[in-house]
Design a protein around this motif. Structure first.
Motif, short mmCIF file in Angstrom:
data_model
loop_
_atom_site.label_atom_id
_atom_site.label_comp_id
_atom_site.label_asym_id
_atom_site.label_seq_id
_atom_site.Cartn_x
_atom_site.Cartn_y
_atom_site.Cartn_z
N GLY A 360 16.08 32.98 8.60
CA GLY A 360 16.02 32.04 7.56
C GLY A 360 14.91 32.17 6.50
N PRO A 361 13.66 31.67 7.17
CA PRO A 361 12.34 31.60 6.24
C PRO A 361 12.04 32.75 5.73
CG PRO A 361 12.19 30.49 8.58
CD PRO A 361 13.46 31.24 8.73
N LEU A 362 12.14 33.83 6.28
CA LEU A 362 12.11 35.35 5.75
C LEU A 362 12.69 35.51 4.33
CD1 LEU A 362 11.63 37.34 9.06
CD2 LEU A 362 9.77 36.27 7.73
N LEU A 363 14.00 34.83 4.29
CA LEU A 363 14.86 35.31 3.14
C LEU A 363 14.69 34.31 2.30
CD1 LEU A 363 18.44 35.53 4.90
CD2 LEU A 363 17.32 37.20 3.65
N GLN A 364 14.03 33.21 2.59
CA GLN A 364 13.91 32.16 1.49
C GLN A 364 12.46 32.31 0.95
OE1 GLN A 364 13.81 28.49 3.95
NE2 GLN A 364 15.59 28.88 4.82
N ALA A 365 11.55 33.36 1.33
CA ALA A 365 10.50 33.52 0.84
C ALA A 365 10.49 34.29 -0.48
CB ALA A 365 9.71 34.17 1.53
N HIS A 366 11.88 34.92 -0.88
CA HIS A 366 12.03 35.79 -2.18
C HIS A 366 13.36 35.55 -2.51
CE1 HIS A 366 11.38 39.38 -4.61
NE2 HIS A 366 12.59 39.76 -4.21
N ASP A 367 13.74 35.80 -3.84
CA ASP A 367 14.94 35.71 -4.13
C ASP A 367 15.81 36.77 -4.14
OD1 ASP A 367 17.14 35.30 -5.86
OD2 ASP A 367 16.43 35.06 -7.61
N TYR A 368 16.75 36.94 -3.13
CA TYR A 368 17.46 38.25 -2.83
C TYR A 368 18.94 37.84 -3.31
CZ TYR A 368 13.68 39.40 0.36
OH TYR A 368 12.35 39.88 0.93
N ARG A 369 19.13 37.15 -4.29
CA ARG A 369 20.62 37.19 -4.94
C ARG A 369 20.49 38.53 -5.65
NH1 ARG A 369 19.96 32.39 -9.20
NH2 ARG A 369 17.90 33.34 -9.17
N HIS A 370 22.02 39.11 -5.41
CA HIS A 370 22.57 40.25 -6.11
C HIS A 370 21.91 41.38 -5.50
CE1 HIS A 370 23.70 37.60 -9.24
NE2 HIS A 370 22.47 37.06 -9.74
N TYR A 371 21.35 41.25 -4.13
CA TYR A 371 21.08 42.41 -3.34
C TYR A 371 22.37 42.75 -2.69
CZ TYR A 371 15.89 42.58 -3.73
OH TYR A 371 14.58 42.66 -4.47
N ASN A 372 22.21 43.81 -2.05
CA ASN A 372 23.37 44.28 -1.04
C ASN A 372 22.98 44.07 0.48
OD1 ASN A 372 24.86 45.18 -3.48
ND2 ASN A 372 23.68 47.01 -3.35
N LEU A 373 24.17 43.87 1.27
CA LEU A 373 23.88 43.79 2.71
C LEU A 373 24.72 44.50 3.57
CD1 LEU A 373 23.08 40.51 4.68
CD2 LEU A 373 25.15 42.00 5.31
N GLU A 374 24.25 45.16 4.60
CA GLU A 374 25.00 46.10 5.28
C GLU A 374 24.73 45.61 6.76
OE1 GLU A 374 25.07 50.32 2.76
OE2 GLU A 374 23.66 50.04 4.54
N LEU A 375 25.58 45.57 7.68
CA LEU A 375 25.63 45.33 8.89
C LEU A 375 26.14 46.40 9.83
CD1 LEU A 375 25.55 43.23 11.58
CD2 LEU A 375 27.95 42.56 10.87
N TYR A 376 25.13 46.81 10.57
CA TYR A 376 25.54 47.87 11.44
C TYR A 376 25.38 47.37 13.13
CZ TYR A 376 23.74 51.03 7.71
OH TYR A 376 23.87 51.47 6.22
N GLN A 377 26.20 48.31 13.91
CA GLN A 377 26.28 48.05 15.24
C GLN A 377 25.52 49.15 15.90
OE1 GLN A 377 30.29 47.52 16.92
NE2 GLN A 377 29.29 46.31 18.46
N ASP A 378 24.61 48.78 16.75
CA ASP A 378 23.75 49.74 17.34
C ASP A 378 24.24 49.88 19.06
OD1 ASP A 378 20.50 48.77 16.18
OD2 ASP A 378 22.09 50.39 15.29
N SER A 379 24.76 48.70 19.63
CA SER A 379 25.55 48.76 20.63
C SER A 379 26.32 47.47 21.01
CB SER A 379 24.38 48.78 21.95
OG SER A 379 23.89 47.14 21.84
N PRO A 380 27.14 47.26 22.05
CA PRO A 380 28.11 46.08 21.96
C PRO A 380 27.42 44.80 21.65
CG PRO A 380 28.61 47.78 23.59
CD PRO A 380 27.50 47.99 23.05
#
Length: 389
Positions: A360-380
């Motif tokens: 959370g604090p890492l995201l709050q340090a910059h404006d990431y609005r309108h960026y894209n997000l991808e979620l990957y699965q490496d293992s279960p």
């Protein structure tokens, strides 16, 4: 009558293969054929929205075992639900090389034929030459030309059943990767250890794929006898990366992050950060079918986690995440996922939430609005999040 145009990418001031291929989707095509020697995921993702919209009408023919075509690129196409064929010539000295991008609509067709592979470099950066054909299908000659294109790809499948394979399951791609016929975009390219021309870059058994037989026997041309200047001892080729299972799988994408998901609060605002990422549908498809947000994340993506009830209607679990935050790799951290049964009812509600925790604090340090997000699965139980523009 056909209109014919040509552009030299890298020289033409405005035109790229990316622009021209994008035009293929403008007329709501009923039949799309893409053929390429090399395939990379950046090209697939660049056209994710268009290919998703027309997935049931789209067929890809892709060469494999060439040191470039990747597992990730083919997996992205499979998840979109397109009709997917791989071509393995079974030979080092013959490759499947046609680059054709075709879109057929009612009464017209647009076809691009040239040198651009379906890769980021081939579509935007390399110097490439391509011809663009605009066909009027009410014209007999144009219709006959269109039929020639379609029939040629049909014949490819019919005439070479041992070399052309339809991908019907993700396990088909797993098998191709494990046999050394696909690259992993997250590791260095494999190095061929073959000393003959009977196999290509694969490290698996090549005898299962017979050498393809072209319809016209090859003409043997004489090579030059000029010797190159000596460069001393040839450098070592190094050790090929391990052929382990390609484990990183894209399981969700959310484009154009909203203020709440990006944990952004405008200066002077009294709003509070949610600390959460809502795992909504976001128009994400698996094998061409839109996911069900009410069950997909809880049962499929995070189903292997150990879940415990917080209340009579809300349960939670913990998983390990790494984060690629606009190019900076962070983690791993343990983050909590919660699932609230009370939020299943109602179209706008999202029952499954990822709690940002230490991220959370890492995201709050910059404006990431309108960026894209991808979620990957490496293992279960291990996952990776990528946030990028």
């Amino acid at each position: 009558m056909a209109n014919v145009d040509f552009f030299l990418q890298g020289v033409h001031p405005t035109t790229t293969a990316y622009n021209e291929i994008n035009n293929l989707f403008a007329s709501t095509p009923s039949n799309i054929i893409f053929s390429t020697a090399y395939l990379r995921s950046n090209a697939v993702l660049a056209f994710h929205t268009q290919l998703s919209r027309f997935s049931s009408n789209t067929t890809f023919y892709v060469d494999v075992d060439n040191g470039v075509t990747s597992y990730q690129a083919l997996a992205e196409l499979y998840n979109l639900g397109v009709n997917l064929f791989t071509v393995d010539t079974g030979s080092l000295d013959i490759i499947y090389h046609p680059k054709v991008y075709l879109a057929q609509s009612s009464g017209s067709a647009l076809i691009i034929v040239g040198s651009s592979n379906f890769t980021g470099a081939g579509l935007t950066r390399n110097f490439e030459g391509n011809v663009v054909l605009s066909l009027d299908l009410t014209n007999t000659d144009d219709q006959n030309l269109m039929n020639t294109f379609i029939n040629s790809f049909n014949d490819l499948v019919t005439n070479h059943p041992h070399n052309v394979t339809q991908i019907n399951n993700i396990s088909d791609l797993d098998a191709l990767f494990l046999s050394g016929k696909l690259e992993d975009e997250h590791t260095a390219p494999r190095m061929s250890t073959s000393t003959t021309s009977t196999s290509r870059t694969s490290t698996g058994p090549s005898s299962t794929i017979p050498r393809i037989r072209p319809s016209i026997p090859a003409t043997r041309l004489t090579s030059s006898t000029i010797a190159a200047p000596s460069t001393g001892t040839a450098p070592s080729t190094g050790t090929a990366p391990s052929t382990g299972t390609a484990t990183r799988t894209l399981v969700w994408r959310k484009e154009n992050l909203a203020q709440s998901d990006a944990q952004y609060v405008p200066p002077g605002s009294s709003s509070n950060r949610t600390g959460n990422l809502r795992l909504a549908q976001a128009q994400f498809r698996v094998a061409g079918v839109l996911i069900d947000k009410n069950t997909y994340f809880r049962n499929d993506v995070f189903g292997a986690l150990t879940w415990g009830w917080i209340t009579s209607t809300k349960e939670s679990a913990t998983a390990t995440f790494t984060l690629d935050l606009a190019g900076t790799l962070l983690g791993p951290y343990n983050l909590v996922i919660s699932h609230n049964l009370n939020r299943i009812a109602g179209q706008a509600n999202v029952p499954t939430i990822l709690h940002w925790g230490e991220f959370g604090p890492l995201l709050q340090a910059h404006d990431y609005r309108h960026y894209n997000l991808e979620l990957y699965q490496d293992s279960p139980t291990n996952f990776h999040i990528r946030i990028y523009r």
